[in-house]
Design an enzyme around this catalytic site. Sequence first.
Site, PDB file in Angstrom:
ATOM      1  N   SER A 117      85.662  51.128 -24.896  1.00  0.00           N
ATOM      2  CA  SER A 117      84.752  51.464 -23.802  1.00  0.00           C
ATOM      3  C   SER A 117      85.320  51.132 -22.431  1.00  0.00           C
ATOM      4  CB  SER A 117      83.422  50.760 -24.044  1.00  0.00           C
ATOM      5  OG  SER A 117      82.481  51.182 -23.111  1.00  0.00           O
ATOM      6  N   HIS A 118      84.672  50.221 -21.715  1.00  0.00           N
ATOM      7  CA  HIS A 118      85.046  49.904 -20.339  1.00  0.00           C
ATOM      8  C   HIS A 118      86.089  48.794 -20.265  1.00  0.00           C
ATOM      9  CE1 HIS A 118      81.829  47.621 -21.990  1.00  0.00           C
ATOM     10  NE2 HIS A 118      82.212  46.612 -21.247  1.00  0.00           N
ATOM     11  N   ASP A 281      83.039  55.578 -17.480  1.00  0.00           N
ATOM     12  CA  ASP A 281      83.905  54.523 -18.002  1.00  0.00           C
ATOM     13  C   ASP A 281      84.968  55.069 -18.958  1.00  0.00           C
ATOM     14  OD1 ASP A 281      82.266  55.125 -20.171  1.00  0.00           O
ATOM     15  OD2 ASP A 281      82.344  53.077 -20.945  1.00  0.00           O
ATOM     16  N   ASP A 283      85.372  55.557 -22.153  1.00  0.00           N
ATOM     17  CA  ASP A 283      85.047  56.553 -23.183  1.00  0.00           C
ATOM     18  C   ASP A 283      83.929  57.501 -22.768  1.00  0.00           C
ATOM     19  OD1 ASP A 283      83.249  54.430 -23.262  1.00  0.00           O
ATOM     20  OD2 ASP A 283      82.778  54.757 -25.374  1.00  0.00           O
ATOM     21  N   ASP A 285      80.747  57.114 -21.802  1.00  0.00           N
ATOM     22  CA  ASP A 285      79.316  56.985 -22.091  1.00  0.00           C
ATOM     23  C   ASP A 285      78.546  56.283 -20.978  1.00  0.00           C
ATOM     24  OD1 ASP A 285      80.413  54.539 -22.674  1.00  0.00           O
ATOM     25  OD2 ASP A 285      79.522  54.359 -24.679  1.00  0.00           O
ATOM     26  N   ARG A 286      79.269  55.592 -20.072  1.00  0.00           N
ATOM     27  CA  ARG A 286      78.565  54.917 -18.974  1.00  0.00           C
ATOM     28  C   ARG A 286      78.587  55.773 -17.707  1.00  0.00           C
ATOM     29  NH1 ARG A 286      79.623  48.476 -19.023  1.00  0.00           N
ATOM     30  NH2 ARG A 286      79.104  48.193 -21.228  1.00  0.00           N
ATOM     31  N   LYS A 380      74.886  56.906 -25.486  1.00  0.00           N
ATOM     32  CA  LYS A 380      74.635  57.073 -24.070  1.00  0.00           C
ATOM     33  C   LYS A 380      75.659  58.062 -23.531  1.00  0.00           C
ATOM     34  CE  LYS A 380      77.010  52.733 -23.205  1.00  0.00           C
ATOM     35  NZ  LYS A 380      76.780  51.505 -23.938  1.00  0.00           N
TER      36      LYS A 380
HETATM   37  C1  G1P Z   1      77.709  45.551 -23.296  1.00  0.00           C
HETATM   38  C2  G1P Z   1      76.425  45.908 -22.593  1.00  0.00           C
HETATM   39  C3  G1P Z   1      75.517  46.680 -23.509  1.00  0.00           C
HETATM   40  C4  G1P Z   1      76.243  47.903 -24.039  1.00  0.00           C
HETATM   41  C5  G1P Z   1      77.574  47.498 -24.660  1.00  0.00           C
HETATM   42  C6  G1P Z   1      78.393  48.707 -25.072  1.00  0.00           C
HETATM   43  O1  G1P Z   1      77.439  44.742 -24.405  1.00  0.00           O
HETATM   44  O2  G1P Z   1      75.780  44.738 -22.117  1.00  0.00           O
HETATM   45  O3  G1P Z   1      74.357  47.037 -22.819  1.00  0.00           O
HETATM   46  O4  G1P Z   1      75.479  48.568 -24.993  1.00  0.00           O
HETATM   47  O5  G1P Z   1      78.336  46.738 -23.727  1.00  0.00           O
HETATM   48  O6  G1P Z   1      78.700  49.539 -23.986  1.00  0.00           O
HETATM   49  P1  G1P Z   1      77.605  43.143 -24.382  1.00  0.00           P
HETATM   50  O7  G1P Z   1      79.009  42.854 -23.943  1.00  0.00           O
HETATM   51  O8  G1P Z   1      76.631  42.638 -23.355  1.00  0.00           O
HETATM   52  O9  G1P Z   1      77.282  42.701 -25.766  1.00  0.00           O
HETATM   53 ZN    ZN Z   2      81.711  53.095 -22.889  1.00  0.00          ZN
END
Ligand code: G1P
Ligand code: ZN
Length: 547
Positions: A117-118, A281, A283, A285-286, A380
């Site tokens: 992801s990010h 981000d 991938d 989804d954000r 998302k």
């Molecule tokens: C974080 C975000 C959460 C999101 C997840 C995946 O998780 O807080 O809302 O769904 O990334 O993108 P966390 O690191 O808080 O467990």
């Molecule tokens: Zn992501």
Amino acid sequence: METLMTAQTIPTQPFDGQKPGTSGLRARTRVFMQPRYLENFVQSVFDTVGPLDGKTLTLGGDGRFFNDRAIQTILRMAAANGAARVLVGRDGLLSTPAASAVIRHRKTDGGLILSASHNPGGEDGDFGIKYNIPAGGPAPESITGAIHARTAEITEYRIVDGPDVDLSVEGESVLGGMVVEVIDPVAIYAELMGSLFDFDAIRLLFADGFRMRFDAMHAVTGPYAKTILEDQLGAEPGTVVNAEPLPDFGGGHPDPNPVYAAALMAEMFSDGAPDFGAASDGDGDRNMIVGRHTYVTPSDSLAVLAANAHLAPGYASGIAGVARSMPTSRAADRVAAKLGVEAFATPTGWKFFGTLLDAGRVTICGEESAGTGSSHVREKDGLWAVLLWLNVLAAKKMSVAGVMAEHWATYGRDYYSRHDYEEVDKAAAETLMDDLRAALGDLPGTEIEGLTVTDADDFSYTDPVDGSTVERQGIRIVFGEAARGVLRLSGTGTVGATLRVYLERYEPDPSKQGEDPQQALSQVSAAIQTRAGIAERLGRTEPDVRT
Ligand code: G1P
Ligand code: ZN
């Protein structure tokens, strides 16, 4: 041309800690690159959801370092495990929401998405993998738990030998009896977007001189945003910047928030800023939404989209309900109340929205962490949120600042901020949470930094659809009707621990809605810092990131 290849069975031993977190298995890229690590996890997935005989899977990732190698390994393993067909995005690319769309549209038996992801990518960054179910969403806890259990007892995996599959050209080839179908990563997704939104109205908006900047952060959304925004909707060429996906995201941190998307923020707050700015981000989804001189918090964005979704053709008949993760502000609940639809608060992570979406109880979901989406997929979806915002702006003929002012005047404003203390000592962070948890019963009635605690608990959740229960999903400290703080430990990190502190305060009076959010939240922030003992226990007087 088919080459005959026999599946080999390779002995292996379990690795510790192959436990999927908030969103799949995440680890340092080098951890994933060690022999058998990826193989063990993938075989554990196949053992859990298989047998694969005759099945079709979707496969793709965000293009980060090791994406290409991992995809070739997974293809060989899927072939050895008897899969009939795997759909792979060209060059191994599929954004997370596009993967969900492909799984649903092509009715595949689930899929594997490669992404952290990010989190930063590269050989010294992070890598990740998750399994999505045939409905298109992340596997629920029951499946991720079984996968984890399997990783602890695995003794062998299956793989075929052979040359790499050419993923640069669309079309079919055969690998050990399995068809590999390379698909356009954008087409199915773009068609879905066209079916939901009023593309004509958005085209007119751009034709009228509306200016936008989309920062793809050298991550997977670049090709999607360029196709849809520039080619299909007529946004000026160059609207999408950092559009080329790079294995290390150009050295950046592909998290669309004011800290990591600083260049976009600077442009949006400059003289001559475009009308609308957005980012996505790693991938895809954000999302981050920012108007000219106006940053929209993800919690507010969710509420605005829920309130205005009916302006888009795909949601013209109204929404069934709204779900938000518990730490997300209550702004969306106020919209649901006004619309007379159900509102749900779920634990953090998209996987908890799946049952509600499948049951038709909610149409729109969102998290404070820049995730918003709807029933169109089971993830998302960053670009979806951007397009719905564009549709709303085109229909209302208003600026982002105008939309926000109108929204707050109608519903009140929920000042909101999340403070992250990153890579802190894991044991110290766990003790902080444990001690707070142990003190929950004594908190109501106590005064901290001038605020009185009215309620305190550790969030537990029973899924209203399938009855499954999860506990310890975040400590809530509530100060009357207006203010609250939530604390939880991140489930997506790969090193140490990250403490997240979520702060909010409600302000119904329009004349008091123009404060700086950090200022507006300073008292509740001080109360949480004091009561949790963040400075003493973690040695941090300031968070690393405020969003
Ligand atoms: C974080 C975000 C959460 C999101 C997840 C995946 O998780 O807080 O809302 O769904 O990334 O993108 P966390 O690191 O808080 O467990
Ligand atoms: Zn992501």
